[in-house]
Write a protein that holds these residues in place. Structure first.
Motif, PDB file in Angstrom:
ATOM      1  N   ARG A 119       0.816  -1.218   0.000  1.00 30.66           N
ATOM      2  CA  ARG A 119       0.000   0.000   0.000  1.00 30.66           C
ATOM      3  C   ARG A 119       0.847   1.265   0.000  1.00 30.66           C
ATOM      4  O   ARG A 119       0.308   2.366   0.028  1.00 30.66           O
ATOM      5  N   PRO A 121       2.800   2.745  -2.383  1.00 30.54           N
ATOM      6  CA  PRO A 121       2.638   3.693  -3.500  1.00 30.54           C
ATOM      7  C   PRO A 121       1.381   4.546  -3.388  1.00 30.54           C
ATOM      8  O   PRO A 121       1.434   5.764  -3.616  1.00 30.54           O
ATOM      9  N   SER A 122       0.260   3.922  -3.032  1.00 34.12           N
ATOM     10  CA  SER A 122      -0.970   4.711  -2.906  1.00 34.12           C
ATOM     11  C   SER A 122      -0.886   5.687  -1.746  1.00 34.12           C
ATOM     12  O   SER A 122      -1.398   6.811  -1.815  1.00 34.12           O
ATOM     13  N   SER A 125       1.220   8.581  -2.842  1.00 34.71           N
ATOM     14  CA  SER A 125       0.444   9.405  -3.774  1.00 34.71           C
ATOM     15  C   SER A 125      -0.556  10.283  -3.026  1.00 34.71           C
ATOM     16  O   SER A 125      -0.718  11.473  -3.336  1.00 34.71           O
ATOM     17  N   HIS A 126      -1.203   9.710  -2.025  1.00 33.07           N
ATOM     18  CA  HIS A 126      -2.150  10.491  -1.223  1.00 33.07           C
ATOM     19  C   HIS A 126      -1.435  11.608  -0.466  1.00 33.07           C
ATOM     20  O   HIS A 126      -1.952  12.726  -0.366  1.00 33.07           O
ATOM     21  N   GLN A 129      -0.640  14.463  -2.897  1.00 29.29           N
ATOM     22  CA  GLN A 129      -1.812  15.268  -3.221  1.00 29.29           C
ATOM     23  C   GLN A 129      -2.227  16.143  -2.041  1.00 29.29           C
ATOM     24  O   GLN A 129      -2.714  17.263  -2.235  1.00 29.29           O
TER      25      GLN A 129
END
Length: 375
Positions: A119, A121-122, A125-126, A129
């Motif tokens: 988990r 990478p996600s 990414s979060h 952002q």
């Protein structure tokens, strides 16, 4: 491989190799310069806001990375190993509870990290952002924010890990050394006081030898030697006239105190009291008078070197010792030459002090000498 690791650990702990550790904070300063450049090219009116936010993000990442690096870098206690003589020894004392907590936390972090690795990478990414808007909401803001987090977390981790391995290890060893020194000094205190009390008690079969007294008192801290001197000097001053047998008990202790004052003698009273005790014992021998004369001479030298006034009793008692050592003492043959000059010089000096003058006037041996050799 083990040899290579040992050589690297030795290289790390060399004092001349430790300055490179501060190269990591210099890299963080370069990161601040990058933040400044990024904030300058941000949207008009938001430069300071973006700069402050970026600094906070970088600081938070460095703190988190530093805490993790510290947990991973805390040195572990070296297991006892047999020495050449069969005893067990350790390199340094560990950090007890802190070591256990760091061990638990590092295992938890590694375990959770491996479980959640898919988990990552996600999650990154979060995070990127989430930082995009506070950092100016530009096309590069997300990547810039994520780079800040990764870079400063890595720098914080690396710095604290290496600091714990290089510097914190030295602090633990120093703390261990302090504890060992304190324990040793406490043991030396106890030993010195024990043997002195045994000597003063004069218990049959428990009296220490002169070498035991010397070893215990020479190894004791200066504060303990002062305490011992004050104790035995009080006994000497109280009993030298009424109970001269007590001097035999005190002389070995004074001798041990003198043995501990040989590097740079400073206490004139110690040497003077030793001389008085030797002279005032019930039946002093010629060697006792010679030791007393030498001790009083040292006391006089220390007194004069430190410009201390008074204490004319030293000269009065040294004159008495010289009279007792005179080959013609107790005979009808008059003494002449340098001995008369030395004795009379001491007596003249003693008369300049109230206590010294009293002894010159009242001591029968000195009065008899002055009748034959007036000043």
């Amino acid at each position: 491989m083990r040899k290579l690791k040992d050589e690297f650990a030795t290289w790390l702990t060399r004092p001349q190799r430790r300055d490179w550790l501060w190269f990591i904070p210099l890299l963080s300063v370069l990161g601040v310069i990058v933040i400044v450049v990024y904030a300058i090219h941000a949207k008009a009116g938001k430069g300071w806001e973006i700069f402050g936010t970026a600094m906070e993000v970088a600081a938070a990442a460095a703190v988190v990375g530093g805490l993790v690096g510290f947990l991973f870098g805390i040195p572990k206690t070296v297991a006892p190993k047999d020495s050449a003589n069969g005893g067990a020894q350790t390199e340094f004392l560990g950090n007890t509870n802190l070591e256990q907590v760091s061990d638990w936390l590092t295992k938890i972090l590694v375990g959770v990290g491996l479980v959640q690795l898919a988990r990552a990478p996600s999650g990154l990414s979060h995070l990127a952002q989430s930082l995009k808007s506070p950092l100016g909401d530009q096309a590069s803001s997300a990547a810039f924010g994520l780079s800040l987090c990764i870079a400063y977390a890595g720098l914080g981790f690396l710095f604290m890990y290496l600091w714990a391995r290089v510097r914190f290890l030295g602090e633990l060893r120093d703390a261990d050394l302090v504890i060992q020194v304190m324990d040793t000094r406490d043991a030396e205190k106890s030993t010195a006081l024990l043997v002195v009390n045994q000597q003063l008690a004069q218990t049959r079969g428990a009296q220490p030898t002169q070498s035991q007294l010397n070893e215990a008192i020479v190894g004791a801290p200066q504060s303990i030697r002062i305490q011992i001197f004050n104790q035995v000097e009080a006994i000497r001053a109280t009993n030298w006239s009424s109970k001269p047998d007590q001097m035999k008990v005190l002389i070995p202790i004074f001798a041990a105190l003198v043995a501990a004052d040989t590097i740079k003698p400073q206490n004139h009273r110690l040497h003077g009291s030793y001389g008085w005790a030797l002279k005032d014992q019930p039946t002093p021998t010629p060697s006792d008078y010679q030791l007393a004369l030498d001790a009083l001479t040292v006391a006089i030298e220390i007194r004069d070197a430190n410009h201390i006034s008074g204490w004319g009793l030293y000269e009065a008692n040294r004159a008495l010792c010289r009279i007792k050592l005179d080959p013609a003492y107790g005979t009808q043959n008059p003494t002449a030459g340098a001995l008369v000059q030395s004795v009379n010089a001491d007596l003249r000096t003693a008369q300049g002090d109230d206590y010294g003058r009293t002894m010159v006037q009242e001591d029968q041996i000195i009065r008899t000498w002055l009748e034959a050799h007036p000043l």
